[in-house]
Design a protein around this motif. Structure first.
Motif, PDB file in Angstrom:
ATOM      1  N   ALA A 123       9.162 -94.231 -56.881  1.00 45.54           N
ATOM      2  CA  ALA A 123       9.760 -93.034 -56.276  1.00 45.54           C
ATOM      3  C   ALA A 123      10.031 -93.277 -54.788  1.00 45.54           C
ATOM      4  O   ALA A 123      10.159 -94.409 -54.360  1.00 45.54           O
ATOM      5  N   SER A 124      10.097 -92.199 -53.994  1.00 48.66           N
ATOM      6  CA  SER A 124      10.545 -92.351 -52.604  1.00 48.66           C
ATOM      7  C   SER A 124       9.399 -92.783 -51.694  1.00 48.66           C
ATOM      8  O   SER A 124       8.230 -92.483 -51.958  1.00 48.66           O
ATOM      9  N   PRO A 125       9.720 -93.444 -50.572  1.00 45.16           N
ATOM     10  CA  PRO A 125       8.680 -93.777 -49.596  1.00 45.16           C
ATOM     11  C   PRO A 125       7.935 -92.525 -49.120  1.00 45.16           C
ATOM     12  O   PRO A 125       6.723 -92.548 -48.940  1.00 45.16           O
ATOM     13  N   ARG A 126       8.656 -91.424 -48.956  1.00 38.56           N
ATOM     14  CA  ARG A 126       8.010 -90.200 -48.468  1.00 38.56           C
ATOM     15  C   ARG A 126       6.963 -89.697 -49.470  1.00 38.56           C
ATOM     16  O   ARG A 126       5.878 -89.252 -49.098  1.00 38.56           O
ATOM     17  N   ALA A 127       7.310 -89.794 -50.754  1.00 43.01           N
ATOM     18  CA  ALA A 127       6.349 -89.356 -51.777  1.00 43.01           C
ATOM     19  C   ALA A 127       5.153 -90.297 -51.815  1.00 43.01           C
ATOM     20  O   ALA A 127       4.025 -89.874 -52.105  1.00 43.01           O
ATOM     21  N   LEU A 128       5.369 -91.569 -51.521  1.00 41.33           N
ATOM     22  CA  LEU A 128       4.243 -92.496 -51.463  1.00 41.33           C
ATOM     23  C   LEU A 128       3.358 -92.157 -50.270  1.00 41.33           C
ATOM     24  O   LEU A 128       2.129 -92.111 -50.370  1.00 41.33           O
ATOM     25  N   GLY A 179      -3.663 -94.179 -53.490  1.00 41.51           N
ATOM     26  CA  GLY A 179      -3.530 -94.132 -52.034  1.00 41.51           C
ATOM     27  C   GLY A 179      -4.589 -94.977 -51.344  1.00 41.51           C
ATOM     28  O   GLY A 179      -4.340 -95.625 -50.335  1.00 41.51           O
ATOM     29  N   VAL A 180      -5.792 -94.990 -51.918  1.00 40.44           N
ATOM     30  CA  VAL A 180      -6.900 -95.734 -51.331  1.00 40.44           C
ATOM     31  C   VAL A 180      -6.797 -97.230 -51.664  1.00 40.44           C
ATOM     32  O   VAL A 180      -7.109 -98.082 -50.842  1.00 40.44           O
ATOM     33  N   VAL A 232       2.660 -89.417 -48.725  1.00 40.63           N
ATOM     34  CA  VAL A 232       1.734 -88.275 -48.816  1.00 40.63           C
ATOM     35  C   VAL A 232       0.491 -88.631 -49.633  1.00 40.63           C
ATOM     36  O   VAL A 232      -0.585 -88.070 -49.408  1.00 40.63           O
ATOM     37  N   HIS A 233       0.621 -89.582 -50.558  1.00 39.32           N
ATOM     38  CA  HIS A 233      -0.569 -90.005 -51.301  1.00 39.32           C
ATOM     39  C   HIS A 233      -1.432 -90.951 -50.471  1.00 39.32           C
ATOM     40  O   HIS A 233      -2.656 -90.879 -50.502  1.00 39.32           O
ATOM     41  N   VAL A 234      -0.762 -91.807 -49.714  1.00 40.73           N
ATOM     42  CA  VAL A 234      -1.504 -92.734 -48.859  1.00 40.73           C
ATOM     43  C   VAL A 234      -2.280 -91.940 -47.795  1.00 40.73           C
ATOM     44  O   VAL A 234      -3.396 -92.287 -47.429  1.00 40.73           O
ATOM     45  N   ASP A 235      -1.671 -90.858 -47.320  1.00 44.66           N
ATOM     46  CA  ASP A 235      -2.309 -90.058 -46.281  1.00 44.66           C
ATOM     47  C   ASP A 235      -2.961 -88.767 -46.811  1.00 44.66           C
ATOM     48  O   ASP A 235      -3.134 -87.801 -46.070  1.00 44.66           O
ATOM     49  N   ASN A 290       1.657 -81.252 -56.848  1.00 43.66           N
ATOM     50  CA  ASN A 290       0.540 -80.454 -57.320  1.00 43.66           C
ATOM     51  C   ASN A 290      -0.703 -81.346 -57.432  1.00 43.66           C
ATOM     52  O   ASN A 290      -0.626 -82.472 -57.894  1.00 43.66           O
ATOM     53  N   GLY A 291      -1.840 -80.825 -56.970  1.00 46.26           N
ATOM     54  CA  GLY A 291      -3.069 -81.614 -57.065  1.00 46.26           C
ATOM     55  C   GLY A 291      -3.384 -82.396 -55.796  1.00 46.26           C
ATOM     56  O   GLY A 291      -4.424 -83.030 -55.704  1.00 46.26           O
ATOM     57  N   LEU A 292      -2.470 -82.365 -54.832  1.00 46.86           N
ATOM     58  CA  LEU A 292      -2.769 -83.084 -53.578  1.00 46.86           C
ATOM     59  C   LEU A 292      -3.593 -82.204 -52.643  1.00 46.86           C
ATOM     60  O   LEU A 292      -4.637 -82.608 -52.152  1.00 46.86           O
TER      61      LEU A 292
END
Ligand code: U2F
Length: 450
Positions: A138-143, A201-202, A145-148, A182-184
């Motif tokens: 998917a998009s870098p932006r979606a990645l 993300g971790v 938010v999981h990384v952070d 959802n779930g973040l």
């Protein structure tokens, strides 16, 4: 060189839901061209292998892994159910399948490529002492938010105010808590999918390479933040400009001929991706909007149009519209007659809209779709979300008219055209995605040749 004769062996672990396996296979196809003497074992659930895997690939062979479904299971329409079963079966099903593949081929695994969702790729790769390449589809932006996740949770809390902007992150000030998957920070953060994404993300810092189906210029600030986090974060897309999978070019319903009968930039193309059908009242609202505005439409609709759409709609609009169970979407979006794309905001759809320079109207459902919608609307400005986030007759009418017949619609088309040029530049020789791909090939082959 064939699968059996290769000296190196890469195992690929696919995610068998939504449009994940297709971009992963496209990525592997590119790699197989770039890596001589290498064979690829593509491990995936049977159903997904059947629909994504073309026959007779020289260096790539598919293997089925257990899908986790109880014996005699029948699908009752809830797309989350097979996913939950599958997530209970991982990573055991993949580990078992890897053993089988190694036994059958007599070739140990030299490198592991997985869908980035699979945080456990880090452990398998460690165990086998091989590099791990994670592909984020998917998009870098979606990645990001999981990384952070932890930073975001720290700032906005869990189940906090939905309209709070994420202005503590660079280039996120127009993104709100409500736009996050959802779930973040809301809903059940311990449910299987959110838990997997959190772990991802971790764990991603343990990957040899993190590759993504995007290009540097599309979301440059976010891309640069990811590069600071991970020295080997590489945009190598968009894959739809490099290769087109066979499932997207099948035109057994004659949609391209039908498109050719319409004026330039006039047709509304509708598709909500491979997983979702909107609820009946929203389908009805969209039908009413189409009928009142009298715009021609091509609709890729899973299910039974006669049952799902308003009584008489098909008959009344038969000269204006065409409904098919599957369309060659990429080709439709490239067709000069298409004027707007009503979509769920899935990442592949966004990339295909850019390729076709077609502004979008997004009605998001789950995962990254709301974040994509907001980004398309507010950050890139080449599409619209809907008031309240759902399809209503008035909302759809307004959005369709704005894009098809106003100055603002023209501006959107200009903006998306600029993106198309940047995407094309990225995949050309010496373009950023092309160079990143070469870096990726070097990183992978150096690490496994040692
Ligand atoms: C998940 O993807 P989806 O399958 O729901 O949606 P897309 O990413 O937009 O991909 C749909 C693909 O299916 C193709 C279309 C896209 O390549 O061209 N297609 C088609 O060829 N013909 C049709 O009639 C209908 C669709 C998920 F739901 C998204 O949120 C994620 O962003 C995505 C990527 O991770 O995966």
């Amino acid at each position: 060189e064939s699968y059996r004769n290769a000296s190196k062996h890469i195992a690929v672990l696919a995610f068998p839901f939504g449009t994940h396996a297709v971009p992963l296979l496209n990525f592997v196809l590119q790699l197989s061209d770039a890596c001589p003497h290498t064979m690829f074992s593509f491990l995936n659930a049977q159903q997904s292998n059947n629909s994504t895997f073309p026959k007779n690939l020289d260096k790539i062979k598919s293997f089925n892994v257990w899908d986790g479904l109880p014996e005699g299971y029948t699908f009752r329409g809830n797309p989350h159910e097979p996913l939950d079963y599958f997530l209970k079966a991982v990573p055991g099903n993949f580990i078992k399948a890897i053993d089988v593949v190694v036994f059958e081929t007599g070739k140990p695994i030299d490198c592991l490529i997985t869908d980035a969702f699979y945080a456990f790729g880090a452990d398998i790769a460690d165990e086998l002492n091989i590099p791990w390449v994670a592909l984020w589809t998917a998009s870098p932006r979606a990645l990001f938010v999981h990384v952070d996740s932890d930073v975001i949770r720290h700032h906005v809390g869990i189940n906090g105010p939905k309209d709070k902007p994420l202005d503590f992150l660079p280039d996120f000030s127009s993104i709100r808590v409500a736009d996050l998957p959802n779930g973040l920070t809301s809903g059940d953060i311990d449910a299987p999918m959110p838990a997997l994404l959190y772990k991802m993300g971790v764990s991603l810092s343990r990957a040899t390479v993190i590759a993504t189906n995007s290009y540097e210029d599309l979301d440059n600030t976010v891309v640069n933040m990811l590069k600071l986090r991970f020295s080997t974060f590489l945009n190598v897309g968009p894959f739809n400009l490099v290769s087109v999978s066979s499932s997207t070019v099948d035109d057994s319903h004659g949609t391209l001929d039908w498109m050719s009968k319409h004026e330039a930039a006039s047709v509304v193309y509708i598709s909500f991706g491979s997983v979702i059908t909107p609820p009946p009242h929203e389908l009805h609202a969209l039908c009413e909007a189409l009928e009142e505005c009298e715009f021609p439409y091509l609709w890729s609709l899973r299910g039974n149009p006669k049952k799902q759409l308003p009584l008489g709609f098909l008959e009344r609009t038969s000269s204006k519209g065409k409904i098919v169970p599957w369309a060659p979407q990429q080709k439709i979006l490239e067709h000069p007659s298409v004027g707007v794309f009503v979509s769920h905001g899935g990442w592949n759809s966004v990339l295909e809209s850019i390729n076709g320079t077609v502004p979008m109207i997004c009605r998001p459902f789950f995962g990254d779709q709301q974040l994509n919608t907001r980004t398309v609307e507010v950050v890139w400005g080449f599409g619209l979300g809907l008031e309240g986030g759902t399809l209503t007759k008035e909302g759809a009418k307004q959005a369709l008219k704005l894009i098809l017949s106003s100055q603002e619609g023209k501006k959107m088309r200009e903006k998306i055209r600029v993106q198309k040029e940047l995407a094309c530049k990225a995949v050309k020789p010496n373009g950023s995605s092309n160079e990143n791909f070469k870096t990726l090939v070097k990183l992978v082959s150096n690490s496994y040749q040692q």
